[in-house]
Enzyme design. Structure first.
Site, PDB file in Angstrom:
ATOM      1  CB  CYS A 337      70.138  14.319  50.729  1.00  0.00           C
ATOM      2  SG  CYS A 337      69.465  12.854  49.919  1.00  0.00           S
ATOM      3  CD  GLU A 371      73.160  16.847  51.114  1.00  0.00           C
ATOM      4  OE1 GLU A 371      73.564  16.113  50.202  1.00  0.00           O
ATOM      5  OE2 GLU A 371      71.993  17.291  51.180  1.00  0.00           O
TER       6      GLU A 371
END
Length: 379
Positions: A337, A371
């Site tokens: 992330c 992401e």
């Protein structure tokens, strides 16, 4: 994170001719969205350049996989302070933007939030600057594929002073819990001291059903999560180690492609829920262990063919990467992330692994976050 936001905004400045009128009246004030004044196609181009700048030539992404642009979030944490309910102002921890709505949230949750706003004025909020008060956060969660809604009220004292709010939303939600957060840390989780209604909701991904409890971590964009999990499932084989497994979302999703999956997670609550989820889905080739990822990796990695890692924003860090290098697991599937910390980890992993590929996914449209998913194969 501030430096990363400045980088994103500097890249976005080059697309000033693509600016549009943002759909949300709070754009520019609220800290939740930084790119809403660009159309979605332009956002994806900006994020691609942003990703590649952070990756610093360790990897390269050709494009960012698109998501649903609005109404995608299955969780929102609203802070209640200074007579306001909403999110913090961009760049200012001390100020809260009083939100009447959020376009990122799913429709049922938006309706519940509107009802909460109507009734919440009689509840004492919490001044997080001097640490006095009662109601700290209103947390709404919703299953994207099930439609089930959870409302969590995070309070500073173990008492229920929210009865009129609870009564107003009781029939509209599937779960209501009171959560105690009585420390100095500004967090929206803690001890669940009263499950007023059910105490969990369920989500479904490609036929796998997951129980989600108030403190459980679950990816915030279910639409994009399904796309990424399908790709992860295509990359596993043999015996699989799922580090940072949470409630077992990846472990259970990839079980059909593996001989056996072992999930490791530090949180006792998450491991309990993960075990329930395995039983709920009648999966017998998955087990879960509560423990520290670094400690477990130091002792138990020789029998694995694939390691799946999905660390927090801080990344794996040198100690975990070093243990993975020593273990020599044939394949590492890395879900990240934070492209910046991924780049640091990837540079270390490439000492003994080849980066097979790296892809970017827009898990959080309108925001700075991207992401990544990458596969490393042992040289």
């Amino acid at each position: 994170m501030k430096k990363q936001l400045m980088l994103l905004l500097s890249i976005a400045d080059r697309f000033h001719d693509k600016r549009i009128e943002p759909p949300c009246m709070y754009a520019g004030m609220c800290g939740g969205c930084a790119l809403q004044h660009f159309d979605y196609a332009t956002q994806l181009v900006i994020k691609k350049e942003y990703c590649n700048a952070l990756l610093n030539n360790v990897a390269f992404v050709d494009a960012v996989e698109p998501s649903i642009a609005l109404g995608y979030r299955n969780r929102m944490d609203y802070v209640t302070a200074f007579g306001k309910v909403g999110l913090r102002r961009r760049g200012s921890f001390k100020h809260v933007v009083d939100l009447h709505d959020c376009l990122l949230l799913q429709e049922k949750s938006r309706q519940v939030y509107a009802t909460i706003r109507e009734r919440i004025s009689g509840v004492e909020d919490y001044d997080y600057m001097v640490h006095k008060g009662y109601l700290r956060y209103v947390v709404l969660r919703q299953g994207f594929n099930t439609g089930q809604v959870m409302a969590n009220l995070v309070v500073a004292r173990e008492e229920n002073n929210c009865e009129h709010v609870i009564n107003a939303i009781y029939d509209a939600v599937d779960s209501i819990s009171l959560i105690l957060s009585d420390g100095l840390a500004d967090v929206s989780y803690g001890k669940v001291f009263d499950d007023i209604k059910q105490g969990y909701i369920e989500e479904s991904l490609d036929g796998i059903t997951y129980r989600i409890t108030p403190n459980s971590f679950f990816q915030a964009n279910t639409f994009m999560t399904q796309i990424m999990y399908r790709e992860i499932a295509c990359q596993v084989y043999g015996n699989v180690l799922d580090m940072y497994c949470g409630v077992g979302s990846i472990s259970l999703f990839v079980a059909a492609r593996a001989e056996y999956v072992t999930g490791v997670e530090a949180s006792h609550e998450a491991i309990t829920v993960a075990g329930y989820n395995a039983t709920r889905n009648e999966l017998t080739n998955v087990s879960f262990i509560q423990g520290d990822a670094l400690e477990y990796t130091s002792q138990h990695t020789l029998q694995y063919d694939v390691a799946i890692v999905d660390p927090p924003r801080t990344g794996l860090g040198p100690k975990v990467v070093d243990k993975l290098l020593q273990a020599g697991i044939p394949r590492i599937v890395y879900m990240s992330c934070n492209p910046a910390t991924f780049a640091q980890d990837a540079a270390m992993l490439c000492d003994r692994y080849s980066l097979a590929w790296c892809k970017a996914y827009d898990m959080f449209p309108q925001t700075p976050h991207v992401e990544l998913l990458a596969v490393f194969d042992r040289k």
